[in-house]
Design an enzyme around this catalytic site. Sequence first.
Site, PDB file in Angstrom:
ATOM      1  N   ASP A  90     -11.709   9.639 -41.328  1.00  0.00           N
ATOM      2  CA  ASP A  90     -10.535   9.172 -42.049  1.00  0.00           C
ATOM      3  C   ASP A  90     -10.402   9.905 -43.382  1.00  0.00           C
ATOM      4  O   ASP A  90     -11.351  10.524 -43.873  1.00  0.00           O
ATOM      5  CB  ASP A  90     -10.638   7.669 -42.305  1.00  0.00           C
ATOM      6  CG  ASP A  90     -10.478   6.840 -41.044  1.00  0.00           C
ATOM      7  OD1 ASP A  90      -9.956   7.368 -40.056  1.00  0.00           O
ATOM      8  OD2 ASP A  90     -10.878   5.656 -41.054  1.00  0.00           O
ATOM      9  N   LYS A 127      -4.897   8.896 -42.630  1.00  0.00           N
ATOM     10  CA  LYS A 127      -3.689   8.080 -42.591  1.00  0.00           C
ATOM     11  C   LYS A 127      -3.270   7.765 -44.017  1.00  0.00           C
ATOM     12  O   LYS A 127      -4.096   7.475 -44.864  1.00  0.00           O
ATOM     13  CB  LYS A 127      -3.939   6.771 -41.832  1.00  0.00           C
ATOM     14  CG  LYS A 127      -4.295   6.971 -40.374  1.00  0.00           C
ATOM     15  CD  LYS A 127      -4.565   5.659 -39.693  1.00  0.00           C
ATOM     16  CE  LYS A 127      -4.947   5.868 -38.237  1.00  0.00           C
ATOM     17  NZ  LYS A 127      -5.258   4.597 -37.543  1.00  0.00           N
ATOM     18  N   MET A 143      -5.416  -2.806 -49.720  1.00  0.00           N
ATOM     19  CA  MET A 143      -4.106  -2.173 -49.501  1.00  0.00           C
ATOM     20  C   MET A 143      -2.981  -2.970 -50.156  1.00  0.00           C
ATOM     21  O   MET A 143      -1.908  -3.142 -49.583  1.00  0.00           O
ATOM     22  CB  MET A 143      -3.846  -2.009 -47.992  1.00  0.00           C
ATOM     23  CG  MET A 143      -4.882  -1.149 -47.282  1.00  0.00           C
ATOM     24  SD  MET A 143      -4.767  -1.214 -45.469  1.00  0.00           S
ATOM     25  CE  MET A 143      -5.501  -2.829 -45.136  1.00  0.00           C
TER      26      MET A 143
END
Length: 262
Positions: A41, A63, A175
């Site tokens: 990632d 991402k 997030m």
Amino acid sequence: MEDHGTTTGHLWLVGAGPGDPDLLTLKAARLIAAAEVIVHDGLVGPGVLALASPDAHCISVAKQRDRHSMPQPEINALIVRLVREGRRVVRLKGGDPFVFGRGGEELEAARAAGIPCAVVPGVSAGIGCAAEAGLPLTHRALSSAVSFVAGTCQGLKEQDWRGLAGPGRTLVIYMGVTTAGLIADKLMADGVSPDMPVAILERGTLPGSRAIRTLLAGLGDVVAREGVRSPAILVVGRVAGLAEAEDSLVGHAARAFEEASQ
């Protein structure tokens, strides 16, 4: 049972921890060094990838908000194909694979394909970044329960967070930078006090990390004014008042809340 064929490869879902390579588990470091292919990632930093063999093939599937370099179904298909080719594959994920890392989906894909897979836990960002900031998520006098939630826009209004924050509880939000103002409004609407302490932990365990302490009522304004950027987590609860963080913003948020209440 469907015949998936014989494989000689193997898949490991490995947690890379919150960023600092020294916080890797010994098993994770050993597997990274032995891997033939590392599918990683974007939150996995160069210090961790430097542990890989010079002969290893590293594939980024980073991402970002609203943009995926590779959709999740294609990532699943990629790791299955690599293992079926007989490779030793490490799927390297920031934090812990099973804490907002979609490791569960990848494990399901491996099982459905009949390929061997093992999971190596990692230090999750919520735990590692809080520890760096001197912020205990539990405290005998302040908090006996911890909840971890995702603060992304998708489904935020529909999520039921009632009872997850307040006296005796700690809420850790992943997030949540771009939705910080909405999160504060949501929690206050659910009855959380506007003067509840919040710690904003930016780039935890990495160079340039920041810990900013404020109050729930001023959370959105502080995130915007300070230019907080991901990766960052939000910790809501009385324990946030124990963080080794900037205190100047607490007074600012308190004054703003008092003025708005008059």
